[in-house]
Design an enzyme around this catalytic site. Structure first.
Site, PDB file in Angstrom:
ATOM      1  N   TYR A 123      57.330  -8.994  64.341  1.00  0.00           N
ATOM      2  CA  TYR A 123      56.191  -8.140  64.682  1.00  0.00           C
ATOM      3  C   TYR A 123      55.241  -8.848  65.650  1.00  0.00           C
ATOM      4  O   TYR A 123      54.131  -8.389  65.862  1.00  0.00           O
ATOM      5  CB  TYR A 123      55.417  -7.742  63.419  1.00  0.00           C
ATOM      6  CG  TYR A 123      56.168  -6.792  62.504  1.00  0.00           C
ATOM      7  CD1 TYR A 123      57.520  -6.950  62.242  1.00  0.00           C
ATOM      8  CD2 TYR A 123      55.514  -5.739  61.883  1.00  0.00           C
ATOM      9  CE1 TYR A 123      58.200  -6.096  61.397  1.00  0.00           C
ATOM     10  CE2 TYR A 123      56.190  -4.871  61.035  1.00  0.00           C
ATOM     11  CZ  TYR A 123      57.529  -5.058  60.792  1.00  0.00           C
ATOM     12  OH  TYR A 123      58.193  -4.214  59.949  1.00  0.00           O
ATOM     13  N   LYS A 175      66.188 -15.728  55.193  1.00  0.00           N
ATOM     14  CA  LYS A 175      67.569 -15.443  55.625  1.00  0.00           C
ATOM     15  C   LYS A 175      68.052 -16.634  56.444  1.00  0.00           C
ATOM     16  O   LYS A 175      68.601 -16.504  57.542  1.00  0.00           O
ATOM     17  CB  LYS A 175      67.580 -14.145  56.453  1.00  0.00           C
ATOM     18  CG  LYS A 175      68.950 -13.627  56.803  1.00  0.00           C
ATOM     19  CD  LYS A 175      69.680 -12.977  55.647  1.00  0.00           C
ATOM     20  CE  LYS A 175      71.103 -12.617  56.030  1.00  0.00           C
ATOM     21  NZ  LYS A 175      71.902 -12.141  54.891  1.00  0.00           N
ATOM     22  N   ASP A 209      68.702 -10.401  51.143  1.00  0.00           N
ATOM     23  CA  ASP A 209      69.569  -9.314  50.675  1.00  0.00           C
ATOM     24  C   ASP A 209      69.802  -9.418  49.168  1.00  0.00           C
ATOM     25  O   ASP A 209      69.729  -8.411  48.438  1.00  0.00           O
ATOM     26  CB  ASP A 209      70.889  -9.252  51.459  1.00  0.00           C
ATOM     27  CG  ASP A 209      71.435 -10.619  51.830  1.00  0.00           C
ATOM     28  OD1 ASP A 209      70.649 -11.576  51.868  1.00  0.00           O
ATOM     29  OD2 ASP A 209      72.640 -10.744  52.085  1.00  0.00           O
ATOM     30  N   ASP A 233      57.495  -6.444  54.839  1.00  0.00           N
ATOM     31  CA  ASP A 233      57.209  -5.027  55.035  1.00  0.00           C
ATOM     32  C   ASP A 233      58.179  -4.189  54.207  1.00  0.00           C
ATOM     33  O   ASP A 233      57.792  -3.271  53.479  1.00  0.00           O
ATOM     34  CB  ASP A 233      57.355  -4.702  56.535  1.00  0.00           C
ATOM     35  CG  ASP A 233      56.714  -3.385  56.911  1.00  0.00           C
ATOM     36  OD1 ASP A 233      56.069  -2.761  56.050  1.00  0.00           O
ATOM     37  OD2 ASP A 233      56.865  -2.967  58.071  1.00  0.00           O
TER      38      ASP A 233
END
Ligand code: NAD
Length: 339
Positions: A123, A175, A209, A233
């Site tokens: 972002y 991640k 995940d 988010d």
């Protein structure tokens, strides 16, 4: 002594839920002196600018704002004013607490505080098209910016929040198995900060995940979560779904020099102008704001009145299966405050 606070009613259901929240705050004796300002579509209509200088000047002065949701055009059009406000005031920590308020849902014991990095990652606004041959938009690139400073301050905020609120554990979500540089940096900074809190706050990690799956299956195992912008988010909406939906989820955007409090949900265009929106999330955000300015007791009284009204289920809005209007819900909360 009154506390100056910028009030941005916002778009869609924003004005309805803001009016309801302000009435509840005033009934509880919350000491705010409101400075009403425009942003988003309401400001575009009034002065052709989604983020007017008067609004920015007000927040610079008060360093505090309660904000209704703002409409962001999808794809083309102006960039998100929410993102711009976070960047302008360097509101680096987005804090979203999610607790079960209504019993009888899928989970009874969810009590998670998600701390999302709010200024960097995907972002950061570092996006461009790449021309190949004659095609101006043959490809597009968005850069996920992770900095040591940005990561360290938000991770430290999560640990300090845990200490201040008697929380036991911080889980860092990443991640780094795939994004070895950007996510790897965030993770290694987390491990360094965690060492400083050893013995006071426990630390663990999840790949995003796997974390999404575990949140849905066994959310009780999570306490404070800290993660980068995009993951935060997505996961914070997931977490609000675990505890009864967006209508009950408050959020705080915290920086060194300013703080802006809001509901997690958006402008709800499908029910805008009907006076039936649930104001609870914005009212609970105002309770976070009261804690932020050192008026935690007033915030706790309001929160208790909101929770009782919701649990009694006599005057709740349509999203919760009732038929009360936004105003009737606010009246019921005010009656509890006066009881
Ligand atoms: P949304 O949160 O506005 O609506 C999703 C669904 O939840 C809708 O069915 C809506 O009716 C319902 N809902 C949301 N809040 C509710 C409430 N208080 N009471 C009852 N029902 C409620 O999400 P969206 O439709 O994806 O977004 C609409 C607009 O809001 C977009 O322009 C988006 O950019 C903007 N938005 C703003 C913010 C913000 O200002 N912080 C956050 C999210 C979305």
């Amino acid at each position: 002594m009154s506390i100056p606070c910028t009030l941005i009613p916002g778009d869609g259901i924003g004005p309805d839920i803001t009016d309801a929240t302000v009435r509840i705050l005033e009934a509880a004796g919350a000491p705010f002196a409101w400075d009403r300002q425009l942003a988003g579509m309401a400001a575009v209509h009034a002065c052709h600018n989604p983020m007017p200088d008067a609004t920015l000047d007000s927040i610079k002065r008060t360093r505090l704002a309660l904000k209704g949701p703002l409409e962001t055009p999808v794809g083309e059009g102006f960039r998100s004013v929410n993102v711009a406000l976070r960047k302008t005031f360097d509101l680096y920590a987005n804090v979203r607490p999610a607790q079960v308020i209504l019993p009888g849902g899928r989970f009874e014991k969810v009590d998670i505080v998600l701390v999302r990095e709010n200024t960097e990652g995907l972002y950061a606004g570092l996006e461009h098209y790449i021309k190949i041959g004659e095609d101006e938009k043959a490809a597009a690139e968005s850069i996920a910016l992770i900095t040591r400073l940005g990561s360290e301050r938000v991770i430290r905020y999560a640990f300090e929040y845990a200490v201040a609120h008697g929380r036991k554990k911080v889980t860092l979500v990443h991640k780094a198995n795939i994004l070895k540089y950007s996510q790897g940096l965030f993770r290694s900074i987390g491990q360094g900060v965690a060492k400083e809190y050893e013995g006071r706050v426990a630390y663990d990690e999840r790949i995003v995940d796997a974390c999404a799956m575990q949140l849905v299956i066994k959310p009780e195992q999570f306490d404070v979560i800290v993660t980068t912008n995009l993951f935060g988010d997505i996961l914070s909406d997931l977490v609000s779904g675990l505890v009864g939906g967006l209508g009950l989820a408050p959020g705080a955007n915290i920086g060194k020099h300013a703080a802006i409090f809001e509901a997690v949900h958006g402008t709800a265009p499908d029910i805008a102008g009907q006076g039936i929106a649930n104001p609870s999330a914005l009212t609970l955000a105002a309770c976070l704001m009261l804690e932020h300015v050192g008026e935690a007791a007033v915030g706790q009284r309001i929160r208790a009145a909101v929770v009782t009204t919701l649990r009694e289920a006599k005057s709740v809005t349509r999203d919760l299966g009732g038929s009360a209007t936004t105003g009737q819900f606010a009246d019921a909360v005010i009656a509890k405050l006066r009881a």
